[in-house]
Design an enzyme around this catalytic site. Structure first.
Site, PDB file in Angstrom:
ATOM      1  N   TYR A 149       2.316  -6.430  -7.076  1.00 30.86           N
ATOM      2  CA  TYR A 149       2.019  -6.684  -5.658  1.00 30.86           C
ATOM      3  C   TYR A 149       0.773  -5.892  -5.231  1.00 30.86           C
ATOM      4  O   TYR A 149      -0.162  -6.456  -4.654  1.00 30.86           O
ATOM      5  CB  TYR A 149       3.235  -6.278  -4.813  1.00 30.86           C
ATOM      6  CG  TYR A 149       2.967  -6.211  -3.331  1.00 30.86           C
ATOM      7  CD1 TYR A 149       2.859  -7.372  -2.564  1.00 30.86           C
ATOM      8  CD2 TYR A 149       2.837  -4.977  -2.680  1.00 30.86           C
ATOM      9  CE1 TYR A 149       2.619  -7.309  -1.198  1.00 30.86           C
ATOM     10  CE2 TYR A 149       2.600  -4.909  -1.311  1.00 30.86           C
ATOM     11  CZ  TYR A 149       2.492  -6.074  -0.573  1.00 30.86           C
ATOM     12  OH  TYR A 149       2.253  -6.004   0.775  1.00 30.86           O
ATOM     13  N   THR A 167      -2.190  -2.960   2.122  1.00 26.40           N
ATOM     14  CA  THR A 167      -1.023  -2.100   1.901  1.00 26.40           C
ATOM     15  C   THR A 167      -1.374  -0.788   1.215  1.00 26.40           C
ATOM     16  O   THR A 167      -2.354  -0.700   0.464  1.00 26.40           O
ATOM     17  CB  THR A 167      -0.006  -2.869   1.010  1.00 26.40           C
ATOM     18  OG1 THR A 167       0.784  -1.943   0.256  1.00 26.40           O
ATOM     19  CG2 THR A 167      -0.699  -3.736  -0.021  1.00 26.40           C
TER      20      THR A 167
HETATM   21  P1  NAD Z   1       7.014 -11.773   5.901  1.00 26.34           P
HETATM   22  O1  NAD Z   1       7.554 -12.288   4.609  1.00 26.34           O
HETATM   23  O2  NAD Z   1       7.943 -11.641   7.056  1.00 26.34           O
HETATM   24  O3  NAD Z   1       5.782 -12.666   6.373  1.00 26.34           O
HETATM   25  C1  NAD Z   1       4.994 -13.434   5.486  1.00 26.34           C
HETATM   26  C2  NAD Z   1       4.802 -14.808   6.129  1.00 26.34           C
HETATM   27  O4  NAD Z   1       3.923 -15.579   5.319  1.00 26.34           O
HETATM   28  C3  NAD Z   1       6.110 -15.605   6.247  1.00 26.34           C
HETATM   29  O5  NAD Z   1       6.194 -16.189   7.527  1.00 26.34           O
HETATM   30  C4  NAD Z   1       5.990 -16.664   5.151  1.00 26.34           C
HETATM   31  O6  NAD Z   1       6.725 -17.830   5.467  1.00 26.34           O
HETATM   32  C5  NAD Z   1       4.475 -16.872   5.122  1.00 26.34           C
HETATM   33  N1  NAD Z   1       3.961 -17.356   3.838  1.00 26.34           N
HETATM   34  C6  NAD Z   1       4.213 -16.826   2.606  1.00 26.34           C
HETATM   35  N2  NAD Z   1       3.565 -17.534   1.655  1.00 26.34           N
HETATM   36  C7  NAD Z   1       2.869 -18.509   2.296  1.00 26.34           C
HETATM   37  C8  NAD Z   1       2.001 -19.555   1.855  1.00 26.34           C
HETATM   38  N3  NAD Z   1       1.754 -19.772   0.563  1.00 26.34           N
HETATM   39  N4  NAD Z   1       1.469 -20.376   2.802  1.00 26.34           N
HETATM   40  C9  NAD Z   1       1.741 -20.206   4.121  1.00 26.34           C
HETATM   41  N5  NAD Z   1       2.553 -19.231   4.584  1.00 26.34           N
HETATM   42  C10 NAD Z   1       3.115 -18.395   3.693  1.00 26.34           C
HETATM   43  O7  NAD Z   1       6.330 -10.373   5.567  1.00 26.34           O
HETATM   44  P2  NAD Z   1       5.787  -9.216   6.527  1.00 26.34           P
HETATM   45  O8  NAD Z   1       6.551  -8.004   6.222  1.00 26.34           O
HETATM   46  O9  NAD Z   1       5.680  -9.682   7.927  1.00 26.34           O
HETATM   47  O10 NAD Z   1       4.346  -8.985   5.921  1.00 26.34           O
HETATM   48  C11 NAD Z   1       3.184  -9.509   6.534  1.00 26.34           C
HETATM   49  C12 NAD Z   1       1.938  -9.013   5.802  1.00 26.34           C
HETATM   50  O11 NAD Z   1       1.843  -7.593   5.888  1.00 26.34           O
HETATM   51  C13 NAD Z   1       1.887  -9.370   4.326  1.00 26.34           C
HETATM   52  O12 NAD Z   1       0.550  -9.691   4.008  1.00 26.34           O
HETATM   53  C14 NAD Z   1       2.289  -8.094   3.639  1.00 26.34           C
HETATM   54  O13 NAD Z   1       1.750  -8.012   2.347  1.00 26.34           O
HETATM   55  C15 NAD Z   1       1.705  -7.066   4.587  1.00 26.34           C
HETATM   56  N6  NAD Z   1       2.371  -5.767   4.529  1.00 26.34           N
HETATM   57  C16 NAD Z   1       3.648  -5.651   4.995  1.00 26.34           C
HETATM   58  C17 NAD Z   1       4.261  -4.397   4.958  1.00 26.34           C
HETATM   59  C18 NAD Z   1       5.664  -4.198   5.489  1.00 26.34           C
HETATM   60  O14 NAD Z   1       6.160  -3.070   5.404  1.00 26.34           O
HETATM   61  N7  NAD Z   1       6.324  -5.196   6.021  1.00 26.34           N
HETATM   62  C19 NAD Z   1       3.576  -3.280   4.445  1.00 26.34           C
HETATM   63  C20 NAD Z   1       2.290  -3.452   3.964  1.00 26.34           C
HETATM   64  C21 NAD Z   1       1.685  -4.700   4.040  1.00 26.34           C
END
Ligand code: NAD
Length: 316
Positions: free
Chosen positions: A149, A124
Site C-alpha cells: 500500500y 499517507t
Molecule cells: P474509503 O475506503 O472509505 O474511501 C475510498 C473511496 O474510494 C470509497 O468510497 C470507494 O468506494 C472509492 N473507490 C475505491 N476504488 C475506486 C475506484 N477504482 N474507482 C472509483 N472509486 C473507488 O477510505 P478512506 O479511509 O476514506 O480513505 C480515503 C483516502 O485517504 C484514500 O486515498 C486513502 O489511501 C487515504 N488515507 C486514509 C487514511 C485513513 O486513516 N483513513 C490514512 C492515510 C491515507
C-alpha cells in the site's frame, strides 16, 4: 454572486471523501462525486442527492472513458479514491497496484486530456516506511515503504509530481496519519468495536499492543487540507497532516472498552512488535510545516479515538 468552483471528488462516497464533500458543498461549490461504491456508502452522501449543485457518478477509475467524461469542465480534483486497506497487500499483491497506481494514472490522463490543472491527493504516512526519524518530516528520506500500500501511494505521488511538471498541473499532496471519526469503516477503532460486540469479555490485539501511532479526527484533517490550499500556492505542495502525539494499540483498547462501558475485558496479544508484515509500529508525523503556516490540531490522538468510538456507537 461568486463563481462556484466545479469540483470532482474521486472516492467522495467513502469515509474521508464524504466529510470533504459535506464541507465543499457547505462552502457553495458545485461538487461531482466519482465513486465505484466498493467501500463508499450512499447513506454518507444521501443528504446531497436532491441538491442541484451535486452530482453522483457511479464509475470506476479503471474505466478510462468514464473518468475522461467525468473530468470534462472541472476546475479542481480531490483524488481521494483508493484501496486503503494496508493489510490486504499481504494476501493480494495486485489490488494496490490497480486501485491506487493504475487508477491514479488513469485520472492524470483524464486531467491532461481535459486540461484540468489542479489536483489534491490524499497520501499517507506509510510512504516513509519504518522511519528512523520520529516525528517524521516531509523531507525525510530515503523513502522506503514496507507495505505494498505504502509503495503504491508513493508511486502515485511520483506520478502526480511528474505530471505536474510536464503538464503544468498544480498539486497538493497530503500525507495523513491515521484518520478517524464518524463514518469510519476500517482501521483499529472499527476492528476493536466489532470484536468487542462479538465477545465483550476479551479483545485480541495484533502484535504486542505497544505500537504507537498518531490519530487525527477527520474534521480536523479536512480543515487542515483547506487551510493549506488557501495558503500554499507552490506548483507542488507536500504537507504532513497528523496529531501532535500518539496512542498505543493497548490504550485504544482501553479507551474503546471504556466507551462501551465494559470493565472486565481481557486483552490477548498475538505477539511480535507489529500487527502484520508491512505494519509500521511507531508512527508520528512532524507537523512543523503545517504549524508554521498557522494550523494546529485541537484534539489529542486519544480524544480523536474516543470521539470516533462515541460516534460509531451512536453516542455522540
Ligand atoms: P474509503 O475506503 O472509505 O474511501 C475510498 C473511496 O474510494 C470509497 O468510497 C470507494 O468506494 C472509492 N473507490 C475505491 N476504488 C475506486 C475506484 N477504482 N474507482 C472509483 N472509486 C473507488 O477510505 P478512506 O479511509 O476514506 O480513505 C480515503 C483516502 O485517504 C484514500 O486515498 C486513502 O489511501 C487515504 N488515507 C486514509 C487514511 C485513513 O486513516 N483513513 C490514512 C492515510 C491515507
Amino acid at each position: 454572486m461568486p463563481v462556484k468552483n466545479k469540483i470532482l471528488v474521486t472516492g467522495g462516497a467513502g469515509f474521508i471523501g464524504s466529510h470533504l464533500v459535506d464541507c465543499l458543498m457547505q462552502k457553495g461549490n458545485r461538487v461531482t462525486i466519482f465513486d465505484n461504491m466498493s467501500s463508499g456508502k450512499i447513506e454518507f452522501i444521501k443528504h446531497h442527492l436532491e441538491n442541484p449543485d451535486f452530482t453522483l457518478i457511479k464509475g470506476d477509475l479503471l474505466d478510462q472513458d468514464a473518468i475522461d467524461r467525468a473530468c470534462e469542465d472541472i476546475d479542481l480534483i480531490f483524488h481521494v479514491a483508493a484501496n486503503p486497506d494496508v493489510r490486504l497487500g499481504t494476501s493480494d499483491t495486485r489490488v494496490h497496484f490497480d486501485q491506487n497506481i493504475l487508477a491514479t494514472y488513469n485520472l492524470l490522463e483524464a486531467m491532461r486530456k481535459n486540461n484540468v490543472i489542479k489536483i489534491v491527493f490524499t497520501s499517507t504516512s506509510t510512504i516513509y516506511g519504518e522511519a528512523s526519524v520520529i516525528p517524521t518530516p516531509e523531507n525525510y528520506g530515503p523513502l522506503m515503504p514496507i507495505s505494498l500500500y505504502g509503495a503504491s501511494k508513493l508511486a502515485c505521488e511520483a506520478l502526480i509530481t511528474s505530471y505536474s511538471h510536464t503538464f503544468d498541473i498544480q498539486a497538493w499532496i497530503f500525507r495523513f496519519a491515521n484518520i478517524v471519526g464518524p463514518r469510519s469503516t476500517h482501521g483499529i477503532t472499527v476492528d476493536f468495536i466489532n470484536k468487542l460486540r462479538k465477545n465483550s469479555t476479551q479483545l485480541e490485539i495484533l502484535g504486542d499492543g505497544m505500537q504507537e501511532k498518531s490519530y487525527l479526527h477527520v474534521l480536523e484533517c479536512i480543515d487542515a487540507i483547506l487551510f493549506v490550499m488557501a495558503k500554499s500556492k507552490e506548483n507542488v505542495s507536500i504537507f504532513n497532516i497528523g496529531a501532535e502525539d500518539t496512542i498505543s494499540a493497548t490504550d485504544i483498547g482501553i479507551t474503546i472498552a471504556e466507551e462501551m462501558e465494559l470493565s472486565d475485558v481481557r486483552f490477548i496479544y498475538t505477539g511480535g512488535s507489529r500487527g502484520w508484515k508491512g505494519d509500521v509500529p511507531k508512527m508520528r508525523l512532524d507537523i512543523e510545516k503545517l504549524n508554521a503556516i498557522g494550523w494546529k490540531p485541537e484534539y489529542t490522538s486519544e480524544r480523536s479515538v474516543r470521539e470516533t468510538a462515541r460516534a460509531l456507537l451512536g453516542r455522540d
